[in-house]
Design an enzyme around this catalytic site. Sequence first.
Site, PDB file in Angstrom:
ATOM      1  CE  LYS A  31     -28.989  74.961 -84.168  1.00  0.00           C
ATOM      2  NZ  LYS A  31     -29.767  76.202 -84.135  1.00  0.00           N
ATOM      3  CG  ASP A  58     -29.767  77.512 -80.981  1.00  0.00           C
ATOM      4  OD1 ASP A  58     -29.392  78.265 -80.071  1.00  0.00           O
ATOM      5  OD2 ASP A  58     -29.322  77.588 -82.153  1.00  0.00           O
ATOM      6  CB  THR A 121     -19.717  80.575 -85.015  1.00  0.00           C
ATOM      7  OG1 THR A 121     -21.088  80.277 -85.295  1.00  0.00           O
ATOM      8  CG2 THR A 121     -19.256  79.727 -83.864  1.00  0.00           C
TER       9      THR A 121
HETATM   10  O1  C5P Z   1     -26.303  76.467 -91.437  1.00  0.00           O
HETATM   11  P1  C5P Z   1     -25.286  76.514 -90.336  1.00  0.00           P
HETATM   12  O2  C5P Z   1     -24.430  75.258 -90.249  1.00  0.00           O
HETATM   13  O3  C5P Z   1     -24.485  77.780 -90.307  1.00  0.00           O
HETATM   14  O4  C5P Z   1     -26.192  76.487 -88.997  1.00  0.00           O
HETATM   15  C1  C5P Z   1     -25.644  76.737 -87.739  1.00  0.00           C
HETATM   16  C2  C5P Z   1     -26.755  76.701 -86.726  1.00  0.00           C
HETATM   17  O5  C5P Z   1     -26.204  76.916 -85.436  1.00  0.00           O
HETATM   18  C3  C5P Z   1     -27.818  77.767 -86.943  1.00  0.00           C
HETATM   19  O6  C5P Z   1     -29.071  77.169 -86.573  1.00  0.00           O
HETATM   20  C4  C5P Z   1     -27.461  78.860 -85.960  1.00  0.00           C
HETATM   21  O7  C5P Z   1     -28.608  79.515 -85.472  1.00  0.00           O
HETATM   22  C5  C5P Z   1     -26.799  78.067 -84.837  1.00  0.00           C
HETATM   23  N1  C5P Z   1     -25.821  78.772 -84.010  1.00  0.00           N
HETATM   24  C6  C5P Z   1     -24.696  79.399 -84.517  1.00  0.00           C
HETATM   25  N2  C5P Z   1     -23.840  80.070 -83.683  1.00  0.00           N
HETATM   26  C7  C5P Z   1     -24.049  80.094 -82.379  1.00  0.00           C
HETATM   27  C8  C5P Z   1     -25.166  79.425 -81.841  1.00  0.00           C
HETATM   28  C9  C5P Z   1     -26.039  78.764 -82.700  1.00  0.00           C
HETATM   29  O8  C5P Z   1     -24.451  79.350 -85.725  1.00  0.00           O
HETATM   30  N3  C5P Z   1     -23.197  80.691 -81.564  1.00  0.00           N
END
Ligand code: C5P
Length: 233
Positions: A31, A58, A121
């Site tokens: 991603k 993303d 989240t």
């Molecule tokens: O480091 P971590 O596992 O928290 O990374 C989660 C990834 O998913 C990050 O790149 C964040 O930008 C992305 N993301 C998220 N929540 C969302 C959409 C994307 O945490 N709703």
Amino acid sequence: MAELVVALDFPDAGRALGMARTLAGAAPWIKVGLELFTAEGPALVRELKAMDFKLFLDLKFMDIPNTVQGAARSAARLGVDMVNIHALGGERMARAAMAGCVEGTPEGRERPLLLAVTILTSMAAGELPVPGAPGPSEMALDLAGKAKQYGLDGVVCSGLEVAAVKASCGAGFIGLTPGIRPASSGGDDQRRVVTPAQAVRNGADYLVVGRPVIGSASPREAALAIIGEMRSV
Ligand code: C5P
């Protein structure tokens, strides 16, 4: 079978490409998000695609329909496999994003999957800056229903709400879940978190994992351990 998507949340191409080489053959999906894309742009996306990864861009588009349509068209032209918008942008924006994805897809290629972010989240109950708003999980479920109605392929939501999303929107409606934390990880800015096994049990199709993999001393092993946990369900 659910798939792992590793978030390359790095500030520069050198580190992102190094991690991509480490993960090649172990994790099929990567991603590229706001930090890396803002620093390195489309050139790096093309370079990562040339390494044969499936790529989720993303960038969570949210703007007027015409602007989002153009952004989605540009993303599809880049040859990425998945893009996203915010569900809160509403129906006309969502339909414009889909039109852009279709227009930008090169001949003979598949259109990128188009997902809608429901509620981040990282947001806990009481944190939504909307007076009288329901809890984040109720709101995520409601927005997922709207995204389905708007003709999108699926949503980004927490592993805590993906089972309800699937039950109300159908098994074929994609559920992609960030906020994945192996049981051994410590706390951080994510709030609505589940383990990889819980996310799969709840029906997630894609699990997005950043720091537990890229911040690990052995990222390839960390990714393989998560995939192992996912397959054990
Ligand atoms: O480091 P971590 O596992 O928290 O990374 C989660 C990834 O998913 C990050 O790149 C964040 O930008 C992305 N993301 C998220 N929540 C969302 C959409 C994307 O945490 N709703």
